[in-house]
Design an enzyme around this catalytic site. Structure first.
Site, short mmCIF file in Angstrom:
data_model
loop_
_atom_site.label_atom_id
_atom_site.label_comp_id
_atom_site.label_asym_id
_atom_site.label_seq_id
_atom_site.Cartn_x
_atom_site.Cartn_y
_atom_site.Cartn_z
N GLU A 1 -20.47 36.14 -13.22
CA GLU A 1 -20.94 34.81 -13.62
C GLU A 1 -21.80 34.95 -14.88
OE1 GLU A 1 -23.31 31.06 -11.55
OE2 GLU A 1 -23.84 33.10 -10.98
N LYS B 1 -18.21 25.44 -9.69
CA LYS B 1 -19.29 25.84 -8.77
C LYS B 1 -19.92 24.61 -8.12
CE LYS B 1 -23.52 28.69 -8.64
NZ LYS B 1 -24.47 29.44 -9.47
N CYS C 1 -21.65 32.93 -6.78
CA CYS C 1 -23.07 33.19 -6.60
C CYS C 1 -23.71 32.42 -5.44
CB CYS C 1 -23.82 32.93 -7.92
SG CYS C 1 -25.42 33.81 -8.05
#
Length: 497
Positions: A80, A179, A212
């Site tokens: 990321e 995300k 993440c």
């Protein structure tokens, strides 16, 4: 006569597919990247300057991709923020963004770069995949124009998303994921209106992808595994290590074991922000991992993994996380409890006063049981059994249940719960269990120096986290980390604008 480039690519790709089909395993790679960061500015740079910085990072990533392909890797995950870094506002990240189409358009940017709006980053990533006959996973920024007909449209007329992309060995865009769970500092990006459960099929299993902070929540992480039955999760991350329970290698390995899937975790590398820790994690434990807080160098990891781990003869049996803990009476040890903070979470602790013992500590609906025997009881080291049952987080509040055998920072009990990286005490045996209110429990064992313990512990079908033959290195923590997703509070920041 030499074959044309397209025919050659098709032949190479077909050969790669046949080779993968002939095997129950595949070779995976992740690259931990020390990102070249942009200068911090409150004014946007030019598109040319933005692309120049991104090309510097992609030069490094391309080197890792070539090396992985030469070593036989079928897929590589990069981190990321790996292409442009961080410290952006909504305005200053804009020159780094591209419009990323839906993969349904069937597009190979490398061979058809002008089909859509200029997309030099997608073109280059596509060519990296195509030229090396490897799946390439990368993280970049997506922009989507909107107008007043959309009530959620931001005032600047566009949505901006933290986005993962996947290109197949022909260079075709096969996956795009926005995300869903943004970390609190990601104000440069918008929250997607709905969570996206992105999957794609390969010759070596069904893959899912998220980013993440997503790993700590139900959507899309748990949905991909429990409902969509992916075999392998691709996980670009920029993870800041937080002891004692949330260092990257510790939690990501535990998540793969708890969920029963492969997890390919690629972290950024920045020791100033405590970012390090990547790995190739499986239901049985880590096959390869890297943790380095001492240098500023990137690292390539490769390992051979089971393509469909649920079909593997070594796939761990299903666990009833409360079976043992609810079948026994509370142990007498643990009556003298005290409260201590792990960051802002208030745990109930009991000191392990003797070299061997049986302890029970409870908090809320959770009771934690520990049976242990230390190899040596050092006078200047204190261990505790701890329990936590409650909401974690200052802004985004989500429910944890944790049972932990934990080393304190010093002999002062007020330090129990503070970060510790080194220890001297080994354990001949430990067995940890808890009366969890969830099936989502992640088993962690962390040794001195922030090292994992592959093959040295097991989770029994009755929910006990148990050492196999004693610890080969001094112990920092053995933890059962439970998530009660249904008790999470509504997200305070997730609006469409």
């Amino acid at each position: 006569m030499l074959p044309s480039q397209p025919l050659l690519h098709a032949a190479v790709f077909a050969l790669a597919v046949l080779q993968a089909l002939a095997s129950d395993t595949f070779i995976a790679a992740v690259y931990e990247h020390a990102v070249i960061l942009p200068d911090v500015t409150d004014k946007p740079v030019s598109p040319d300057d933005a692309l120049a910085l991104m090309n510097k990072n992609m030069d490094i990533l391309e080197g890792a991709i070539k090396e992985a392909a030469q070593q036989g890797a079928h897929i590589i995950v990069t981190p990321e923020d790996g292409i442009y870094g961080w410290h952006f506002t909504r305005e200053t990240i804009y020159p780094y963004l591209e419009d990323i189409p839906d993969p349904a358009v069937n597009w190979i940017p490398c061979t058809d770069p002008t089909r859509f709006a200029p997309a030099p980053v997608q073109e280059r990533l596509s060519c990296m995949a195509r030229n090396n006959s490897i799946y390439v996973v990368a993280n970049m920024g997506d922009k989507k124009a909107c107008n007043s007909s959309d009530p959620g449209c931001p005032s600047d007329g566009r949505y901006q998303y933290n986005t993962d992309v996947v290109f197949d060995p022909e260079g075709k865009l096969v996956a795009r994921y926005h995300k869903y769970n943004l970390f609190r500092r990601e104000t440069q990006f918008n929250y997607p209106k709905e969570p996206e459960a992105v999957t794609f099929e390969t010759p070596f299993g069904k893959f899912g992808i998220f980013t993440c902070f997503d790993i700590l929540f139900h959507e899309p992480a748990v949905v991909l595994v429990s409902e969509l039955q992916v075999d392998t999760v691709l996980f670009p991350t920029a993870w800041m290590n937080v002891l004692p329970f949330l260092t990257a290698v510790e939690f990501h390995s535990a998540w793969a074991m708890g969920m029963g899937v492969n997890l390919l975790s690629a972290n950024t590398h920045n020791t100033g922000l405590a970012m390090t820790g990547s790995g190739l994690f499986t239901p049985e434990g880590p096959t390869a991992y890297h943790y380095d807080s001492g240098t500023e160098e990137g690292r390539l990891l490769l390992a051979e993994l089971s393509a469909r781990p649920r079909l593997s003869p070594t796939y761990p049996p299903a666990v009833n996380w409360t079976s043992y803990a609810t079948s026994i009476k509370r142990f007498p040890g643990g009556k003298d409890t005290f409260l201590g903070a792990v960051r802002r979470d208030i745990f109930t602790f009991s000191e392990l006063r003797h070299k061997t013992g049986n302890y029970t500590v409870c908090q809320g609906d959770l009771c934690c049981h520990l049976i242990y025997r230390m190899s040596n009881k050092s006078k200047d080291e204190v261990y505790v059994l701890g329990a936590f049952d409650g909401l974690h987080g200052s802004l985004i509040k989500y429910h944890w249940q944790i049972c932990t055998l934990l080393k304190c920072k010093s002999t002062d009990l007020n330090t129990c719960g503070q970060p510790v990286e080194a220890s001297q005490t080994k354990f001949e045996t430990f067995s940890l269990s808890g009366t969890f209110g969830t099936n989502y429990v992640f088993p962690e064992v962390l040794y001195s120096g922030v090292q994992l313990a592959p093959g040295e512990f097991e989770v029994l079908h009755d929910g006990r986290l148990k050492s196999k033959h004693g610890t080969s290195k001094p112990l920092i923590t053995a933890t059962l980390f439970g998530r009660l997703y249904e008790k999470d509070l509504p997200h305070p920041l997730r609006t469409s604008s």
